[in-house]
Design a protein around this motif. Structure first.
Motif, PDB file in Angstrom:
ATOM      1  N   VAL A   8       0.453  -1.564   0.266  1.00 50.05           N
ATOM      2  CA  VAL A   8       0.199  -0.111   0.175  1.00 50.05           C
ATOM      3  C   VAL A   8       0.631   1.213   0.143  1.00 50.05           C
ATOM      4  O   VAL A   8       1.893   1.143   1.043  1.00 50.05           O
ATOM      5  CB  VAL A   8      -1.225   0.344   1.037  1.00 50.05           C
ATOM      6  CG1 VAL A   8      -2.077   0.894   1.116  1.00 50.05           C
ATOM      7  CG2 VAL A   8      -1.693  -1.016   1.638  1.00 50.05           C
ATOM      8  N   LEU A   9       0.324   1.845  -0.533  1.00 50.37           N
ATOM      9  CA  LEU A   9       1.159   3.545  -1.000  1.00 50.37           C
ATOM     10  C   LEU A   9       0.349   4.271   0.198  1.00 50.37           C
ATOM     11  O   LEU A   9      -0.483   4.514  -0.557  1.00 50.37           O
ATOM     12  CB  LEU A   9       0.734   4.158  -2.432  1.00 50.37           C
ATOM     13  CG  LEU A   9       2.029   2.939  -3.332  1.00 50.37           C
ATOM     14  CD1 LEU A   9       1.534   3.852  -4.727  1.00 50.37           C
ATOM     15  CD2 LEU A   9       3.525   3.188  -3.316  1.00 50.37           C
ATOM     16  N   VAL A  10       0.913   5.468   1.042  1.00 55.08           N
ATOM     17  CA  VAL A  10       0.719   5.924   2.222  1.00 55.08           C
ATOM     18  C   VAL A  10       1.772   7.386   2.123  1.00 55.08           C
ATOM     19  O   VAL A  10       2.061   7.129   2.451  1.00 55.08           O
ATOM     20  CB  VAL A  10      -0.074   4.762   3.680  1.00 55.08           C
ATOM     21  CG1 VAL A  10      -0.196   5.813   4.606  1.00 55.08           C
ATOM     22  CG2 VAL A  10      -0.047   3.980   3.461  1.00 55.08           C
ATOM     23  N   THR A  11       0.539   8.272   1.699  1.00 56.04           N
ATOM     24  CA  THR A  11       0.842   9.273   1.514  1.00 56.04           C
ATOM     25  C   THR A  11       1.020  10.373   3.175  1.00 56.04           C
ATOM     26  O   THR A  11       0.834   9.650   4.195  1.00 56.04           O
ATOM     27  CB  THR A  11       0.116  10.490   1.063  1.00 56.04           C
ATOM     28  OG1 THR A  11      -0.795  11.219   1.737  1.00 56.04           O
ATOM     29  CG2 THR A  11       0.461   9.714  -0.025  1.00 56.04           C
ATOM     30  N   ARG A  83     -10.790  -3.337   1.199  1.00 56.77           N
ATOM     31  CA  ARG A  83     -10.906  -3.780   2.603  1.00 56.77           C
ATOM     32  C   ARG A  83     -10.671  -3.800   3.378  1.00 56.77           C
ATOM     33  O   ARG A  83     -10.046  -3.431   4.878  1.00 56.77           O
ATOM     34  CB  ARG A  83     -10.704  -5.429   2.014  1.00 56.77           C
ATOM     35  CG  ARG A  83     -10.466  -6.129   3.454  1.00 56.77           C
ATOM     36  CD  ARG A  83     -12.537  -6.240   4.242  1.00 56.77           C
ATOM     37  NE  ARG A  83     -11.512  -7.377   5.315  1.00 56.77           N
ATOM     38  CZ  ARG A  83     -12.056  -7.138   6.552  1.00 56.77           C
ATOM     39  NH1 ARG A  83     -11.668  -5.865   6.935  1.00 56.77           N
ATOM     40  NH2 ARG A  83     -11.723  -7.760   6.875  1.00 56.77           N
ATOM     41  N   TRP A  84      -9.182  -2.720   2.562  1.00 53.83           N
ATOM     42  CA  TRP A  84      -7.797  -2.275   3.860  1.00 53.83           C
ATOM     43  C   TRP A  84      -8.193  -1.436   3.900  1.00 53.83           C
ATOM     44  O   TRP A  84      -7.468  -1.470   5.694  1.00 53.83           O
ATOM     45  CB  TRP A  84      -6.762  -1.887   2.266  1.00 53.83           C
ATOM     46  CG  TRP A  84      -5.684  -1.126   3.554  1.00 53.83           C
ATOM     47  CD1 TRP A  84      -4.292  -2.812   4.220  1.00 53.83           C
ATOM     48  CD2 TRP A  84      -4.886  -0.560   4.321  1.00 53.83           C
ATOM     49  NE1 TRP A  84      -3.715  -1.759   4.598  1.00 53.83           N
ATOM     50  CE2 TRP A  84      -3.787  -0.442   4.403  1.00 53.83           C
ATOM     51  CE3 TRP A  84      -5.387   0.946   3.606  1.00 53.83           C
ATOM     52  CZ2 TRP A  84      -3.090   0.178   5.062  1.00 53.83           C
ATOM     53  CZ3 TRP A  84      -4.558   1.902   4.324  1.00 53.83           C
ATOM     54  CH2 TRP A  84      -3.289   1.748   4.654  1.00 53.83           C
ATOM     55  N   ILE A  85      -8.618  -0.708   3.885  1.00 50.91           N
ATOM     56  CA  ILE A  85      -9.312   0.688   4.655  1.00 50.91           C
ATOM     57  C   ILE A  85     -10.514   0.367   6.215  1.00 50.91           C
ATOM     58  O   ILE A  85      -9.994   1.123   7.041  1.00 50.91           O
ATOM     59  CB  ILE A  85      -9.478   1.530   4.346  1.00 50.91           C
ATOM     60  CG1 ILE A  85      -8.899   2.270   2.857  1.00 50.91           C
ATOM     61  CG2 ILE A  85     -10.167   3.291   4.333  1.00 50.91           C
ATOM     62  CD1 ILE A  85      -9.377   2.983   1.368  1.00 50.91           C
ATOM     63  N   LYS A  89      -9.217   0.872   9.871  1.00 48.41           N
ATOM     64  CA  LYS A  89     -10.344   1.348  11.201  1.00 48.41           C
ATOM     65  C   LYS A  89     -10.951   0.583  12.136  1.00 48.41           C
ATOM     66  O   LYS A  89     -10.468   0.673  13.159  1.00 48.41           O
ATOM     67  CB  LYS A  89     -11.384   2.254   9.656  1.00 48.41           C
ATOM     68  CG  LYS A  89     -11.674   3.219   9.509  1.00 48.41           C
ATOM     69  CD  LYS A  89     -12.619   3.320   8.755  1.00 48.41           C
ATOM     70  CE  LYS A  89     -12.545   4.325   8.067  1.00 48.41           C
ATOM     71  NZ  LYS A  89     -14.164   4.357   7.360  1.00 48.41           N
ATOM     72  N   ALA A  90     -10.904  -0.702  11.390  1.00 52.70           N
ATOM     73  CA  ALA A  90     -11.442  -1.666  12.722  1.00 52.70           C
ATOM     74  C   ALA A  90      -9.975  -2.262  13.024  1.00 52.70           C
ATOM     75  O   ALA A  90     -10.455  -2.279  14.981  1.00 52.70           O
ATOM     76  CB  ALA A  90     -12.284  -2.850  11.987  1.00 52.70           C
ATOM     77  N   TYR A 111       0.563   0.739  11.993  1.00 53.74           N
ATOM     78  CA  TYR A 111      -0.940  -0.607  11.003  1.00 53.74           C
ATOM     79  C   TYR A 111       0.025  -0.789   9.949  1.00 53.74           C
ATOM     80  O   TYR A 111       0.385  -1.856   9.666  1.00 53.74           O
ATOM     81  CB  TYR A 111      -1.939  -0.123  10.934  1.00 53.74           C
ATOM     82  CG  TYR A 111      -2.572  -0.901  10.309  1.00 53.74           C
ATOM     83  CD1 TYR A 111      -3.346  -1.849  10.598  1.00 53.74           C
ATOM     84  CD2 TYR A 111      -3.085  -1.127   9.328  1.00 53.74           C
ATOM     85  CE1 TYR A 111      -3.982  -2.796  10.087  1.00 53.74           C
ATOM     86  CE2 TYR A 111      -3.865  -1.473   8.386  1.00 53.74           C
ATOM     87  CZ  TYR A 111      -4.425  -2.940   9.279  1.00 53.74           C
ATOM     88  OH  TYR A 111      -5.585  -3.502   8.711  1.00 53.74           O
ATOM     89  N   VAL A 112       0.967   0.374   9.224  1.00 50.63           N
ATOM     90  CA  VAL A 112       1.026  -0.787   7.858  1.00 50.63           C
ATOM     91  C   VAL A 112       2.587  -1.487   7.966  1.00 50.63           C
ATOM     92  O   VAL A 112       2.312  -2.727   7.236  1.00 50.63           O
ATOM     93  CB  VAL A 112       1.744   1.180   7.364  1.00 50.63           C
ATOM     94  CG1 VAL A 112       3.030   0.221   6.210  1.00 50.63           C
ATOM     95  CG2 VAL A 112       0.970   0.868   6.338  1.00 50.63           C
TER      96      VAL A 112
END
Length: 158
Positions: A8-11, A83-85, A89-90, A111-112
């Motif tokens: 996942v690319l996270v900014t 699903r990743w989001i 969250k959960a 988390y990542v």
């Protein structure tokens, strides 16, 4: 999200997401992918947020990425990231009150890391995405924890 690898690319978070911020994200996508050992994406799929303008499309095209806007109200057309989001969250964010962008970046970063190195993935043979050493089948069971014990990873000692 790179679908085949689940990376996942996270900014970084921002308090005021606007068109200029989105342009910067678009320009950074190839270098972010390279940091994860991925080729720059050929296609980028996104929803119909008003921040994704024609200028955003043009920025992606300049980076060699084909933009693809999803139809309205079609969450099933992008199920992997949805699903990743939901998992983010959960499993993480629902348990905290974010105290600003730095705190939110820290929570998501932890988390990542858990998602990449510790969490098993059914689509990848119940193995973590980035596992340096093979798993051991014998030995005492230990665990590592993140975020005060919210995220735990159990493993056998060598």
């Amino acid at each position: 999200m790179h679908i085949a690898s689940r990376k996942v690319l996270v900014t970084g978070a921002t308090e005021h997401p606007n068109c200029e911020w989105i342009f910067k994200v678009a320009e950074c996508i190839p270098s972010m992918a390279k940091q994860l050992g991925l080729e720059p994406p050929g296609i980028l799929v996104w929803d119909n947020d008003t921040k994704f303008t024609r200028e955003f499309d043009n920025t992606l095209k300049l980076e060699g990425i084909t933009p693809y806007r999803l139809p309205l109200q079609s969450p099933l057309m992008n199920p992997h990231i949805e699903r990743w989001i939901k998992s983010l969250k959960a499993e993480c964010l629902d348990h905290f009150v974010s105290l600003g962008t730095k705190h939110l970046d820290h929570l998501i970063g932890e988390y990542v890391e858990h998602f990449y190195f510790e969490r098993p993935h059914q689509g990848l043979g119940n193995k973590p995405i980035m596992r340096a050493a093979p798993l051991h089948n014998e030995g005492d069971i230990h665990y590592d924890s993140r975020l005060g014990g919210l995220l735990r990873h159990y493993y056998r000692a060598a």
